[in-house]
Scaffold this motif. Structure first.
Motif: not given
Length: 557
Positions: A535-542, A242-260
């Protein structure tokens, strides 16, 4: 003109602009299939290997095109095999019409052969459903089903038709489809003004984008909004593109496996503007600490989502595209360069990272992105591979990431990829699967071969149920109870047995040639990529923890 009920079904599908149907015939729905046979040049039917595959294909078609997906099945087990696909569509607000046939009216309620109350079974997982026992009501019911599936917050509708109704005659008069208006009746000026006031006074705003922005095709209005607010943007799994993932203001997914960066950005912001997202538990973590320094503005088409999971300070109810059209002129252009710079520092300090020396899921996704230039449609199953596909492929446009978010349906992606490719034949379509998910509905490779639907199936094979094993490693003392799949299954041979091309990848340098070969092939290809079991998915939130407590391998070390 007088037509049978079965012929009315086909005429109504044509009225609604349906060009593709996914299904599986059986005794009670034979009349409909007989009528469909006579209209095969107008409506293409894809015979899937399993009814669940038909439901997922209709779902994928709908998500890729924005149109209503259609699937059909016979009574009893045929109908119940659609249930998982219907529930998947319901949880992710996908417009779909499922048409089933049942035993004759005289046999209902008598435990007749292959009789099931499918309307009762699916009541909790459909936006609405019908059982048609009168042929005179059939056309009206089908038309209303398509309208309900599309309007407001979309969702699946089931129409169950008794077999005698498909044989009985009725007068049929063609009609134009109901026009579907965007939901604007709940948009209140006072709500817009309150939201605009909070946005205009914010010093550290953060914009969180969900699937509603994709469904409403609000990408242009959303970009204008972000340009004016000058805020960092994070998204949910369903909001990707919905918002361009290459835009410099984009900082990644939110939540359990979102970016820090996204998780800390939400934790530190003074205003969270949520656009078409429902505050899923996988996003929020611990609700009491979510966006704890921020006021919250929520824009959503569904009034039931307001204050359901997170109490908000302001809300605007209505179609996201229409809300943003009205809200954007009320927003003063801002300069939040200091806040943006802080988020950029977080992005640089806490990047997504993985072991570059060996073959991994993230490397595979980055290579697919590089070779396709981010222009493919990516469908996924559910698990580690799904998260890697969300993290490492940059989605520039909506309707390009198709995955089961709410229900988390293993076995979803392959059927969905068939539907997506049928809806968008000019696009390259990859389905990303783990070996556990692929086993569930891999029979749909035979469907792809039967119709030469050139999807590319990538199996990231770690010989375990990866995400469950990750939890067992981190939280269950490495007690790997029934998650090891280390057997003799050869996915390349399986692909070849079903008529597809199979490619085995065991080293990094083999990834790019395999992808390029598959894209050039023009027929279904299965690429098996063998990676390490741990191999694991990181980051991770318990689960249930604050999202600011996201950790990665460095933190564990």
């Amino acid at each position: 003109m007088k037509l049978t009920g079965a012929e009315i079904v086909i005429e109504c599908l044509k009225e609604q602009g349906v060009d593709t149907v996914f299904g599986y015939p059986g005794g009670t729905i034979l009349n409909v299939y007989d009528a469909l046979y006579k209209h095969s040049e107008e409506i293409r039917h894809i015979l899937t290997s399993h009814e669940q595959g038909a439901a997922h294909a209709a779902d994928g078609y709908a998500r890729a095109t924005g149109k209503v997906g259609v699937c059909m099945a016979t009574s009893g087990p045929g109908a119940t095999n659609l249930v998982t696909g219907i529930a998947t569509a319901y949880m992710d607000s996908v417009p779909m019409v499922a048409i089933t046939a049942n035993v004759a009216v005289s046999l209902l309620g008598k435990d007749s052969f292959q009789e099931i109350d499918i309307a009762g079974v699916t009541m909790p997982i459909t936006k609405h459903n019908y059982i048609v026992k009168d042929v005179d009501k059939l056309a009206e019911t089908l038309r209303r089903a398509f309208l309900i599936a599309k309007e407001g917050r979309p969702g699946p509708v089931l129409v169950d038709i008794t077999k005698d109704v498909t044989a009985n005659m009725a007068e049929y008069t063609p009609e134009k489809p109901f026009s579907v208006e965007r939901s604007i009746y709940n948009i209140k000026n006072a709500d817009l003004e309150k939201a605009a006031e909070l946005i205009n006074h914010a010093k550290k705003p953060f914009i969180f984008v969900g699937g509603g922005a994709v469904i409403s095709d609000a990408a242009r209005e959303l970009k204008e909004f972000v340009d004016k607010v000058q805020a960092p943007v994070g998204d949910s799994l369903m909001g990707k593109g919905a918002f361009d993932g290459t835009d410099e203001r984009y900082c990644g997914m939110l939540g359990m496996h979102g970016t820090k960066a996204s998780n800390l950005g939400v934790t530190q912001c003074d205003l969270l503007v949520t656009v078409g997202a429902r505050f899923s538990d996988r996003v929020v973590g611990n609700p009491s600490s979510f966006a704890k320094h921020a006021k919250v503005v929520q824009i959503d088409v569904d009034p039931a989502e307001i204050n359901k999971n997170i109490v908000v300070d302001a809300s605007v109810i209505g179609d996201v595209k229409e809300v943003l059209k009205r809200l954007n002129p009320m927003i003063n252009a801002k300069d939040h360069s200091e806040w943006i710079a802080h988020i950029e520092e977080l992005k640089q300090k806490f990047p997504l990272k993985y072991d570059k020396d060996v073959l991994t899921g993230p490397y595979i996704m980055e290579e697919i992105y590089r070779i396709t230039n981010g222009d493919a449609i990516i469908t996924t199953e559910v698990g580690q591979h799904q998260m890697w596909a969300a993290q490492y492929y940059k989605y520039k446009k909506p309707h390009t990431f198709i995955t089961s978010g709410g229900l988390g349906t293993m076995g979803y992606g392959l059927g969905a990829s068939l539907g997506a490719k049928m809806g968008k034949p000019d696009r390259t379509v990859f389905n990303i699967a783990g070996d556990g998910c692929f086993r569930m509905n891999m029979n749909e490779i035979a469907t792809a071969v039967r119709y030469n639907i050139p999807i590319i199936q990538v199996v990231i094979n770690n010989h375990v149920l990866g995400m469950v094993r990750q939890w067992q490693t981190l939280f269950y003392g490495k007690r790997y109870s029934h998650t090891v799949l280390n057997d003799a299954v050869d996915f390349v041979k399986l692909a070849e047995a079903m008529g597809a091309e199979g490619i085995l990848v065991t080293k990094k340098e083999e990834v790019a040639p395999a992808i390029e070969r598959a894209i050039a092939a023009g027929h279904p290809v299965v690429i098996e990529c063998q990676i390490d079991s741990d191999d694991k998915v990181f980051p991770m939130v318990p689960a249930g923890e604050s999202i600011e407590k996201a950790f990665d391998q460095d933190d564990l070390s």
